[in-house]
Motif scaffolding. Sequence first.
Motif, PDB file in Angstrom:
ATOM      1  N   ALA A   1      22.448  13.603  22.610  1.00 24.09           N
ATOM      2  CA  ALA A   1      23.444  12.778  23.182  1.00 24.09           C
ATOM      3  C   ALA A   1      24.055  12.153  21.818  1.00 24.09           C
ATOM      4  O   ALA A   1      25.350  11.960  21.539  1.00 24.09           O
ATOM      5  CB  ALA A   1      23.155  11.507  23.941  1.00 24.09           C
ATOM      6  N   GLY A   2      23.291  12.045  20.941  1.00 20.21           N
ATOM      7  CA  GLY A   2      23.727  11.539  19.315  1.00 20.21           C
ATOM      8  C   GLY A   2      24.140  12.781  18.374  1.00 20.21           C
ATOM      9  O   GLY A   2      24.737  12.288  17.090  1.00 20.21           O
ATOM     10  N   MET A   3      24.051  14.128  18.882  1.00 22.14           N
ATOM     11  CA  MET A   3      24.613  14.849  17.938  1.00 22.14           C
ATOM     12  C   MET A   3      26.098  14.932  17.508  1.00 22.14           C
ATOM     13  O   MET A   3      26.939  14.541  18.482  1.00 22.14           O
ATOM     14  CB  MET A   3      24.189  16.326  18.385  1.00 22.14           C
ATOM     15  N   PRO A   4      26.457  15.357  16.456  1.00 23.84           N
ATOM     16  CA  PRO A   4      28.116  15.545  16.161  1.00 23.84           C
ATOM     17  C   PRO A   4      28.469  16.652  17.029  1.00 23.84           C
ATOM     18  O   PRO A   4      27.790  17.561  17.595  1.00 23.84           O
ATOM     19  CB  PRO A   4      28.086  15.956  14.643  1.00 23.84           C
ATOM     20  N   SER A   5      29.624  16.713  17.398  1.00 23.40           N
ATOM     21  CA  SER A   5      30.219  17.877  18.012  1.00 23.40           C
ATOM     22  C   SER A   5      30.337  19.135  17.302  1.00 23.40           C
ATOM     23  O   SER A   5      30.553  18.881  15.927  1.00 23.40           O
ATOM     24  CB  SER A   5      31.731  17.398  18.431  1.00 23.40           C
TER      25      SER A   5
END
Length: 402
Positions: free
Chosen positions: A337-341
Amino acid sequence: MDIPGYYSRVVIRETTSAWVLRPNRIDLNDPQTVGLHDPLRPEPRAIHEELVDPAPPTRLPNFWHLPYELRQEIWEMLLPPPRIICLMSPQMYEKYSHIYKSVHIPAFYPACEESKEIVQRWGVGLRFVSYKGMPIHCEWFNRRRDILYLPSIMSFGCFDGWGSCLDNSTIILNVLEVLEDRYRGDQLSKHFTQVVDQGRFDKVKAFRLSMLKVQWGGDQWGEELDIYGEDTMAVLDLDDPRLPTLLRPVFQNMRFLLGSQNKQQQVHKRPSCLLRHLRREWEAELKFLFEEQWLQSYLQKMDKLVSEELYTGKRFGLDDQRRALDRGHELVRTLIAGMPSIRPVILFEKCYPSTVLSKHNPGAMAGGDDVWNGGRQWDGLRCIAHRRGMTLTYSRGMSSFE
């Protein structure tokens, strides 16, 4: 609307014809009037009017009467246009300083407090120094508009002191360089893990993962398809509808240069075949491999990598030495959920002449295309791209292999 004090007003009236009436008509029998103009014909007369301020204004006092929001928009319009910043190694900046020229902080920065605020809010000045501490390059990086391209994760690791410079930024990486798959070793992916462990990518907004780099001048595209603008690089999503049209002259040039005897060097027959293959590679494996590399790098940073409950029986990497994470685990879901796009892209670089079989530009990584990972052969970027079909041609002179 003319605002007093803002402009130098210059009005130049065109040359006109005016009627000049004389008090007496011409008497053709009078020798004193012979040669005068007939009063019934127009006499040309030039009338010039110039209204020029004695000196251009050095202050704009009425600017501060504008609303704050409008002043902010005006300052933002003065910022440089978006561009792709290619980060090179210290050696490249020193050796090819005439090619990789510095871009400094916008000139209006010291004008006032508002100008300083807008420049500092939108970007950051990057000053690169050599191993001896001497300045070798400067860049003003607009984190909202600009994209930072890292052609080599190893070159990126040469510079320290990034701090929060990359917060909310967009970064382009070579997808094959930052993951570990069945075709290559783990030297470069370890560099990526090290960068993640150092926290340099903690607040990066987005990653654009380059599936292919095409060096092409664009002189056969036409103005309506000019993707470079004033820049020397352009990046397009893999699903961009313009790609088949943009790649068509590239393929035509490649067929012409290869000739009928070397047709087997061409990897894909048409642009549509290439794009379909790249999408298949992304969806089938590369997206998963990058996510695993990112997640496991963060778990290593958190000292959570040794927990057995995080893994599944699925394996990947060279000789299947790596175990895949359980995407259903709560900790893994939090990291996802916290990953960059992330998005797959194709990178275009302007070069002349427009030929896909030209020699490498000075920015290419000399001597390292085929040898990586402690000297083991055939695991370099060129060879892995060939094995995966992520290239235009197998020709050794190919410059668009990344």
